[in-house]
Scaffold this active site. Structure first.
Site, PDB file in Angstrom:
ATOM      1  N   GLU A 140      -6.599  -7.861  -0.760  1.00 29.25           N
ATOM      2  CA  GLU A 140      -7.097  -7.811   0.888  1.00 29.25           C
ATOM      3  C   GLU A 140      -8.354  -8.272   0.928  1.00 29.25           C
ATOM      4  OE1 GLU A 140      -5.030  -6.140   3.186  1.00 29.25           O
ATOM      5  OE2 GLU A 140      -2.894  -5.888   2.333  1.00 29.25           O
TER       6      GLU A 140
ATOM      7  N   GLU B 220       0.885  -1.302   0.025  1.00 29.23           N
ATOM      8  CA  GLU B 220       0.170  -0.027  -0.439  1.00 29.23           C
ATOM      9  C   GLU B 220       1.291   1.169  -0.042  1.00 29.23           C
ATOM     10  OE1 GLU B 220      -2.646  -0.119   3.202  1.00 29.23           O
ATOM     11  OE2 GLU B 220      -4.367  -1.240   1.991  1.00 29.23           O
TER      12      GLU B 220
HETATM   13  C1  6DJ Z   1      -8.451   1.693   4.640  1.00 29.12           C
HETATM   14  C2  6DJ Z   1      -6.935   0.112   5.460  1.00 29.12           C
HETATM   15  C3  6DJ Z   1      -6.468   1.765   5.354  1.00 29.12           C
HETATM   16  C4  6DJ Z   1      -5.191   0.774   6.113  1.00 29.12           C
HETATM   17  N1  6DJ Z   1      -4.955  -0.724   5.492  1.00 29.12           N
HETATM   18  C5  6DJ Z   1      -5.116  -1.836   5.965  1.00 29.12           C
HETATM   19  S1  6DJ Z   1      -5.865  -1.882   7.620  1.00 29.12           S
HETATM   20  C6  6DJ Z   1      -5.865  -3.434   8.292  1.00 29.12           C
HETATM   21  C7  6DJ Z   1      -5.039  -3.629   6.226  1.00 29.12           C
HETATM   22  C8  6DJ Z   1      -3.509  -4.522   7.035  1.00 29.12           C
HETATM   23  O1  6DJ Z   1      -3.068  -3.534   7.945  1.00 29.12           O
HETATM   24  C9  6DJ Z   1      -2.416  -4.867   5.728  1.00 29.12           C
HETATM   25  O2  6DJ Z   1      -1.527  -4.906   6.238  1.00 29.12           O
HETATM   26  C10 6DJ Z   1      -2.753  -4.129   4.685  1.00 29.12           C
HETATM   27  O3  6DJ Z   1      -1.759  -3.990   4.065  1.00 29.12           O
HETATM   28  C11 6DJ Z   1      -4.212  -3.204   4.376  1.00 29.12           C
HETATM   29  N2  6DJ Z   1      -4.166  -2.451   5.615  1.00 29.12           N
END
Ligand code: 6DJ
Length: 608
Positions: free
Chosen positions: A262, A182
């Site tokens: 995910e 991300e």
């Molecule tokens: C809207 C989501 C933003 C933050 N991303 C998240 S919160 C839960 C999951 C894990 O952390 C995962 O490791 C992230 O890649 C995506 N994610």
């Protein structure tokens, strides 16, 4: 002394397979918008399991439960800080033995989607980055800061050489590798950083491996998180609109497979907040919508596990929000590894869209042998049991055609399936013809059973298998894939025993595995098992191969079960390979005496 009659519920796992071609490849087909594994279209249904959140003794259980839920891949983060506690000090032992985890997944027939970061987020301490990076207070994490990149490259030069031999193209089970995590959500937005990582990953993993990125399904997040040369995927949960979310991916990748890396089955918990709860129905419906589109999905999390020690991370949304020790995530497998209603809902969806089990990866780990014409057992060094012969119909057969074998060339019985539907049985000294019809390319399978080699008489070089070539309306069938089946080894390793609670099933025609458990009433005496309404097959209890049953032929109607193989006080695992057809409501009976002849003792059960 036999056990009283016990009813037995069985769950079915059908003999399902993916056609496999000789060269090992895993690629993107930008024409057909899909992945291709060994040249064949392939879709993964995956689940996230983090080995760092599960004690090593429980890895097998969790992965087996994932497999038995019908998933064919596991997505795995590698937390850098879990393995490099101090700069240049590495730990890959015990619970940190990532290679053992990957190899266990391979043993269980699971493909792997690996996410080595170096940043992984995951509500893991510092997103997986080692705290010692902060000894340089002005370091700019996740950027081209030389101090950061030096540490990253040193780490990747230790980790990725462990990964390379496990890549699918090299005979392993890792089908794709994610770069960073991300990145589009990070303020730095430094494309040179992603470019550097791409260079390092390619240098250490080679040109074939499929590299990808994952970002939130928003165009602005994808803008900084993606890079030419890395396939862009997205992540979103059941509260998102599937079409819009994949529309964001299409904005970057107009062609290629749809991938949700995910799909949130639940959510994380913060101290002081409520335990996350996401509707099983909502999760299942969203999964169905994506599978209906032909998308590839990884469920985050399939099993969350626990943030042991000091490994829980935190979030910052205007204020510091530490994450709880439990990473239950309201996931399909609970923190303790127990199946939930959500798992059953997901399993039901998957069973409608994907082959519930891709058994040949497990039953024939050596993979298929390609041959123009069938090979016999002795040529492939298979002594006993079964081999699967597979080919494709060479042309449309719209009117029934005769599938035939030369006389006495079926050694000894061949159970024929077309597109996984049972067509009938070819026999050594009996039926050697069947009428079939189908379309060009349809998969024709012959499950060939060795019924035992001649033990007396002049010529007892009794070779086994398809000793002659099958033909279709007198035209030879060619281009066979031959799978030696190692069923006993697979069963002794815990397959296909349902790690999930029993579920009743409908019997079906043709070869299928049925499995379940039963309890003994506090004693483990010799007993006899009867197969009301079954046809012919093989029986295992607690991994012990009890032999062939054939009540349809008789005279023997029961199999002897030595008390020594039974367990008292814990479930006994039972697996049946039925070859011709189980009854609609399959169950077995345990009796206290044998039935050697076809005459029945007029018990009501005999009418089954
Ligand atoms: C809207 C989501 C933003 C933050 N991303 C998240 S919160 C839960 C999951 C894990 O952390 C995962 O490791 C992230 O890649 C995506 N994610």
């Amino acid at each position: 002394m036999g056990l009283p009659a016990l009813g037995l519920l069985l769950a079915a796992a059908l003999l399902r397979t993916e056609a496999a071609l000789p060269a090992r490849s895993f690629q993107i087909d930008f024409e057909r918008d899909c992945f291709r594994k060994d040249g064949a279209p392939f879709r993964y249904v995956s689940g996230s399991v983090h080995y760092a959140r599960v004690p090593r003794p429980a890895w097998r259980d969790r992965l087996l439960r994932l497999y038995m839920a019908g998933l064919n891949a596991v997505q795995v983060y590698v937390p850098w800080n879990y393995h490099e506690p101090q700069p240049g000090v590495y730990d890959f032992t015990g619970d940190r033995d990532v290679e053992a985890f990957l190899d266990l997944a391979a043993e269980l027939g699971l493909l792997v989607i690996l996410r080595p970061g170096p940043y992984i987020c995951a509500e893991w301490e510092m997103g997986g980055l080692p705290a010692w990076l902060l000894w340089k207070a002005d370091i700019i994490l996740r950027s081209t800061d030389p101090a950061y990149l030096a540490a990253v490259d040193a780490w990747l030069h230790v980790l990725l050489p462990k990964v390379k031999p496990r890549l699918y193209q090299h005979g392993g089970n890792i089908i794709s590798v994610q770069v960073e995590n991300e990145y589009g959500s990070y303020y730095a937005c430094d494309p040179s950083y992603l470019q550097h990582l791409l260079g390092t990953f390619r240098a250490l993993l080679g040109p074939e491996v499929l590299l990808f990125t994952t970002d939130g399904a928003q165009v602005e997040e994808l803008r900084c998180g993606t890079l030419q040369g890395l396939y862009a995927t997205v992540d979103f949960g059941p509260d998102s609109n599937v079409t819009e979310a994949f529309g964001a991916q299409r904005h970057i990748e107009p062609r290629g497979p749809l991938v949700n890396s995910e799909y949130y089955t639940g959510w994380l918990d913060y101290w002081g907040g409520p335990h996350a709860s996401t509707s099983a129905t909502l999760v299942a419906q969203g999964l169905a919508d994506m599978l209906q589109l032909g998308a590839n999905v990884n469920m985050y999390m399939f099993h969350g596990g626990t943030n042991f020690a000091y490994w829980s991370g935190a979030d910052f949304k205007g204020q510091y929000k530490p994450v709880t020790t439990s990473y239950d995530y309201d996931a399909p497998l609970s923190e303790a590894g127990d199946p939930t209603e959500k798992l059953f809902a997901i399993r039901t969806v998957i069973s409608k869209y994907a082959d519930l089990l891709d058994v040949l990866d497990v039953l024939s780990p050596s993979g298929p042998i390609q041959s123009q014409f069938p090979l016999i057992f002795e040529t492939v060094k298979q002594a006993h049991g079964f081999m699967l012969y597979r080919t494709q119909l060479p042309r449309d057969i719209l009117a029934p055609a005769t599938l035939s074998a030369p006389p006495h060339s079926i050694c000894d019985r061949g159970y024929v399936m077309l597109q996984k539907e049972y067509q009938g049985t070819l026999e050594r000294d009996g039926q050697t013809e069947l009428r079939v019809k189908g379309k060009a390319g349809d998969t024709l399978d012959v499950l060939l059973e060795n019924m035992g080699r001649i033990s007396f008489g002049a010529n007892f070089s009794d070779f086994k298998g398809l000793l002659g070539n099958l033909s279709l309306d007198s035209r030879l069938l060619r281009k066979w894939l031959i799978y030696p089946l190692a069923i006993d080894a697979a069963i002794q390793q815990g397959w296909p025993h349902a790690a999930l609670p029993k579920s009743s099933c409908r019997g079906r025609a043709g070869p299928a595995f049925y499995t379940g458990t039963f309890e003994t009433p506090g004693i483990a005496w010799d007993t006899f098992v009867k197969f009301p309404g079954w046809s012919k097959g093989q029986l295992w209890i607690n991994g012990f191969n009890l032999g062939r049953y054939w009540p349809h032929q008789g005279p023997q109607q029961t199999l002897f079960v030595p008390g020594s193989i039974l367990r008292v006080g814990c479930p006994n695992n039972i697996t049946v390979l039925e070859l011709e057809g189980a009854p609609p409501n399959p169950f077995l009976l345990f009796l206290d005496q044998p039935l050697f002849n076809r005459t029945f003792n007029h018990s009501p059960m005999d009418k089954e």
